[in-house]
Design a protein around this motif. Structure first.
Motif, PDB file in Angstrom:
ATOM      1  N   PRO A 100      62.409  23.666  36.896  1.00  0.00           N
ATOM      2  CA  PRO A 100      63.838  23.961  37.082  1.00  0.00           C
ATOM      3  C   PRO A 100      64.222  25.363  36.609  1.00  0.00           C
ATOM      4  O   PRO A 100      65.179  25.950  37.096  1.00  0.00           O
ATOM      5  CB  PRO A 100      64.526  22.885  36.224  1.00  0.00           C
ATOM      6  N   SER A 101      63.461  25.931  35.669  1.00  0.00           N
ATOM      7  CA  SER A 101      63.757  27.267  35.163  1.00  0.00           C
ATOM      8  C   SER A 101      63.425  28.360  36.163  1.00  0.00           C
ATOM      9  O   SER A 101      63.792  29.513  35.975  1.00  0.00           O
ATOM     10  CB  SER A 101      62.973  27.517  33.868  1.00  0.00           C
ATOM     11  N   GLY A 102      62.680  27.999  37.233  1.00  0.00           N
ATOM     12  CA  GLY A 102      62.225  29.001  38.185  1.00  0.00           C
ATOM     13  C   GLY A 102      60.783  29.406  37.972  1.00  0.00           C
ATOM     14  O   GLY A 102      60.206  30.123  38.790  1.00  0.00           O
ATOM     15  N   ASP A 103      60.171  28.962  36.864  1.00  0.00           N
ATOM     16  CA  ASP A 103      58.770  29.244  36.609  1.00  0.00           C
ATOM     17  C   ASP A 103      57.899  28.440  37.563  1.00  0.00           C
ATOM     18  O   ASP A 103      58.234  27.312  37.946  1.00  0.00           O
ATOM     19  CB  ASP A 103      58.400  28.889  35.169  1.00  0.00           C
ATOM     20  N   VAL A 104      56.747  29.009  37.929  1.00  0.00           N
ATOM     21  CA  VAL A 104      55.794  28.348  38.814  1.00  0.00           C
ATOM     22  C   VAL A 104      54.437  28.347  38.124  1.00  0.00           C
ATOM     23  O   VAL A 104      53.955  29.406  37.686  1.00  0.00           O
ATOM     24  CB  VAL A 104      55.683  29.045  40.183  1.00  0.00           C
ATOM     25  N   PHE A 105      53.811  27.163  38.016  1.00  0.00           N
ATOM     26  CA  PHE A 105      52.498  27.022  37.406  1.00  0.00           C
ATOM     27  C   PHE A 105      51.471  26.711  38.486  1.00  0.00           C
ATOM     28  O   PHE A 105      51.727  25.928  39.401  1.00  0.00           O
ATOM     29  CB  PHE A 105      52.509  25.915  36.355  1.00  0.00           C
ATOM     30  N   ASP A 130      60.739  35.692  35.796  1.00  0.00           N
ATOM     31  CA  ASP A 130      60.890  37.146  35.838  1.00  0.00           C
ATOM     32  C   ASP A 130      59.641  37.830  36.382  1.00  0.00           C
ATOM     33  O   ASP A 130      59.450  39.030  36.181  1.00  0.00           O
ATOM     34  CB  ASP A 130      61.224  37.683  34.444  1.00  0.00           C
ATOM     35  N   ASN A 131      58.768  37.043  37.080  1.00  0.00           N
ATOM     36  CA  ASN A 131      57.523  37.526  37.692  1.00  0.00           C
ATOM     37  C   ASN A 131      56.433  37.843  36.680  1.00  0.00           C
ATOM     38  O   ASN A 131      55.411  38.429  37.029  1.00  0.00           O
ATOM     39  CB  ASN A 131      57.762  38.754  38.584  1.00  0.00           C
ATOM     40  N   SER A 132      56.608  37.474  35.401  1.00  0.00           N
ATOM     41  CA  SER A 132      55.524  37.568  34.442  1.00  0.00           C
ATOM     42  C   SER A 132      54.440  36.550  34.807  1.00  0.00           C
ATOM     43  O   SER A 132      54.728  35.487  35.361  1.00  0.00           O
ATOM     44  CB  SER A 132      56.028  37.294  33.025  1.00  0.00           C
ATOM     45  N   VAL A 133      53.178  36.874  34.482  1.00  0.00           N
ATOM     46  CA  VAL A 133      52.051  36.043  34.892  1.00  0.00           C
ATOM     47  C   VAL A 133      51.213  35.671  33.676  1.00  0.00           C
ATOM     48  O   VAL A 133      50.908  36.523  32.828  1.00  0.00           O
ATOM     49  CB  VAL A 133      51.174  36.775  35.923  1.00  0.00           C
ATOM     50  N   PHE A 134      50.849  34.374  33.575  1.00  0.00           N
ATOM     51  CA  PHE A 134      49.860  33.883  32.631  1.00  0.00           C
ATOM     52  C   PHE A 134      48.630  33.444  33.411  1.00  0.00           C
ATOM     53  O   PHE A 134      48.736  32.925  34.531  1.00  0.00           O
ATOM     54  CB  PHE A 134      50.386  32.679  31.838  1.00  0.00           C
TER      55      PHE A 134
END
Length: 722
Positions: A100-105, A130-134
């Motif tokens: 829901p936050s917009g993050d994609v795993f 924010d397009n940051s990547v892990f």
């Protein structure tokens, strides 16, 4: 049992884990029982190309573009297997989960247990809102909001094939805590272009959507030739959801310690902010030289307001400093006069009411605190009626003010005015506006200096009738090509008595007066009430506009004022005793990439420029320039001055920009200030290198040079000189 051949869509409202189904259950009941749900009280939709169920072993298999969704959470996978007896869900192949936050795993394999709150993820990847990547070799889901990454990398930079990102954080472990809204690192190194440049055993930063929380902010370093080398260590204290403060201790090699604070508070009906600083500084004499001892120096800036109703509010503005040069020496402002006030104001439509008290602090060498006025109170109000059928409006205005000093004149005044205004538009398009005003002033004064050097104390009254008629004739033409031209001649005639300024009334509120293009056609040109225009006068001229079909535009204005009383206190002209004012005008032109404006006042006899202001701008992606030239002379209220300002920026590449600028006093033939530097900026990093020079000298403020170097890492903060 297997269903295939058509895409299956099932709408469910149940738990992720359910007991094994019985033979008596229907196929729909079985699917409702075994299909994963993200929450016990919200419906879940699962889509798949094939759905199979091994009833004997309690295994459900979904294959082919499996999509499980609940509200704003969506899980995609090539296949999902649910082992009912082991309480385990396994998803495989091209897995992605939208939060829901917009993050994609992303992952290749996911094992989930306990209602998806715990699990192990192999080849974990995630792209945050924010397009940051892990990325990690593996990830373990410790709970609903905590994910532990092993051998992990974090970067907010754009990723390219076969190339390391601009910068990245590599860590043995990274913990993403969504509830605590923090990302924690262990055994971490910061790399730029794949090269390690910094190591820390422990590090953390907030998640991109985190709320503010208490903690140290990145330190700042700088050097100033007046203060020496400086280190600032800000601490952010999140007091509550509606209040916060930043406390910043400074260390200055030439001055010692300073404490700075910045407090903010929000309320249901307003906001407040208090900024200030305090230091035990070295003593200096009037010339700025070091002497024995130390002294407390500081400042406070405060402002706030609170709504009382939809149309009224109360508030305050406070600006005070311990001494004349503190703000400029320590970099807290360049003001030469500080104003502090408390106020109440109300406004609705054109009507308003205002009450305030005003304290003034002069910071110039010539300012005497004992002669500085205290204005308490000022009460003002204006009321205007709705227009009648004829357009006639009545208006009423009042002002009351008290000014006191320790040394010098004290003055109390009461101003009351009533008037009416009526517009008229003829069939031919002529626009007339007639105005009548009657104003009565009452003054009570002490120690007002007279022309014969005596002092007057007592009461004085003044009656100021005024009648005015304005004529305008707007002419508009539309050309076939689409261009439009507007020309509007204007004549304003104003009548009022010649003798309106007795010497017993001290001029407190309009000591800086200038006739220019903003007030030439104003009914009342004086900015205050203590001095009034004297004698009949006529202002005449024209203004116009040309709009090009391509978006370019040109505007102009030219006019002059004639006053029958050559002794008017308003500076009609620089020529003493002249009835005619200077020629007043302005010209502006806009045609991308150029913007140009020119304001002027020419002497009515010699056509010499008494006021010149030129502002020009040029803007293109490959170059930006702004420049200004200002000159003023022969003004009885303002000293002669000439100055030039030039600023520019030159983009060298998409990331690198060269910039610089300066201000020069042409009257004194010396520089005032200059600065220049180099700026680098991309999507995840910025860097600034700047040198600046201040050329002015005032007591303990000597000409100074400063150098700034600052780097900023996205989501990590800014580090370096400031």
């Amino acid at each position: 049992m297997r269903l295939h051949g058509h895409r299956i869509v099932v709408l469910l409202a149940g738990l992720w884990l359910m007991p094994a189904v019985t033979h008596a259950q229907t196929m729909t009941e079985q699917m409702q029982a075994v299909t994963p749900a993200l929450s016990a009280d919200k419906p879940v939709t699962m889509e798949a190309d094939e759905l199979g169920y091994d009833q004997k072993n309690g295994i459900v298999i979904a294959r082919g573009h499996v999509v499980v969704s609940q509200e704003n959470t969506v899980l995609n996978a090539d296949g999902v297997t649910y082992y009912q007896q082991r309480d385990l869900v396994v998803a495989r192949g091209n897995i992605s989960m939208l939060q829901p936050s917009g993050d994609v795993f992303f992952a290749d394999t996911v094992q989930l247990t306990d209602d998806m709150k715990r699990g192990v993820i192999e080849q974990f990847r995630a792209r945050l809102s924010d397009n940051s990547v892990f990325a990690a070799a593996s990830a373990e889901k410790k709970g609903a909001g905590v994910t532990m990454l092993k051998k992990a990398v974090y970067s907010p930079c754009r990723l390219c094939e076969d190339a390391a990102p601009f910068w990245q954080m590599k860590a043995g472990e990274i913990e993403i805590d969504e509830y605590d809204e923090r990302v924690r690192y262990k055994n971490t190194r910061l790399e730029m272009f794949g090269v390690p440049i910094f190591y820390t055993p422990f590090f953390y930063h907030p998640t991109p959507d985190a709320e503010a929380r208490s903690g140290f902010l990145p330190p700042r370093y700088s050097h100033d030739s007046n203060l020496g080398t400086m280190v600032e260590i800000p601490y952010y204290w999140r007091i509550g959801h509606s209040s916060e403060v930043v406390l910043t201790p400074w260390y200055m090699s030439d001055e010692g310690l300073l404490l700075e604070e910045d407090y903010k508070q929000l309320t249901d009906g307003g906001s407040y902010r208090i900024r200030g600083s305090l230091t035990d500084a070295k003593n200096r004499d009037a010339a700025g030289d070091r002497i024995a001892g130390r002294q407390w120096r500081g400042h406070i800036y405060g402002d706030g307001s609170e709504s009382i109703t939809d149309y009224s509010r109360i508030g305050f503005n406070i600006d005070r400093a311990s001494d004349d040069t503190y703000l400029r020496r320590y970099g807290f402002g360049s003001q030469r006069t500080l104003f502090s006030e408390v106020f109440f104001e109300a406004a609705q439509a054109r009507n308003f009411a205002l009450m305030r008290g005003l304290a003034i602090q002069g910071l110039r060498l010539t300012d005497d605190p004992e002669q500085t006025p205290l204005v308490l109170p000022t009460i003002e109000g204006y009321y205007e009626t709705d227009p009648m059928d004829s357009g006639l409006r009545f208006h009423f205005f009042g002002n009351a003010q008290s000014i006191t000093r320790d040394i010098g004149a004290d003055q109390k005044r009461l101003v009351a005015m009533a008037g009416a205004e009526i517009p008229y538009v003829s069939d031919g398009g002529h626009v007339f506006t007639g105005t009548l005003n009657l104003r009565q002033d009452l003054y009570s004064v002490n120690d007002v200096l007279q022309p014969d050097a005596s002092l007057f104390s007592g009461e004085k009254s003044r009656t100021v009738p005024q009648a005015a008629l304005e004529w305008r004739y707007p002419l508009i033409r539309q050309f076939e090509a689409g261009d439009a031209l507007t020309i509007e001649p204007i004549v304003l005639g104003v009548w009022q008595p010649n003798a309106g300024n007795p010497t017993e009334i001290n001029n407190e509120d309009n000591t800086l007066i200038e006739l220019n293009d903003t007030n030439l056609f104003s009914l009342n040109r004086m900015p205050g009430y203590d001095t009034v225009d004297a004698g009949p006068r006529v202002a005449y001229g024209a203004r116009g506009q040309y709009l090009f079909v391509g978006g370019e535009s040109m505007e102009w204005m030219l006019g002059q004022d004639y006053n029958a009383d050559s002794d008017t206190p308003f500076p009609n002209s620089t020529t003493p005793g002249s009835n005619f004012s200077d020629y007043i005008g302005s010209l502006s032109f806009s045609a991308s990439p150029i913007d140009l404006s020119y304001r002027f006042a020419f002497n009515n006899d010699s056509v010499e420029a008494n006021r010149t202001e030129i502002i020009a701008g040029f803007s293109r992606p490959w170059l930006g320039l702004t420049g200004a030239y200002r000159e003023l002379k022969n003004n009885q209220y303002l000293p002669d001055s000439r100055e030039a300002i030039l600023n520019g920026n030159l983009p060298l590449t998409d990331a690198w920009t060269l910039y610089g600028g300066g201000r020069r006093d042409l009257e004194l033939d010396q520089m005032v200030a200059s600065a220049g530097g180099l700026l680098y900026r991309n999507e995840c990093f910025n860097m600034m290198l700047q040198a600046a020079r201040n050329y002015t000298r005032d007591r303990d403020i000597e000409p100074s040079t400063s150098f700034t170097f600052r780097v900023g890492f996205k989501n990590l903060g800014e580090f370096g000189d400031e």
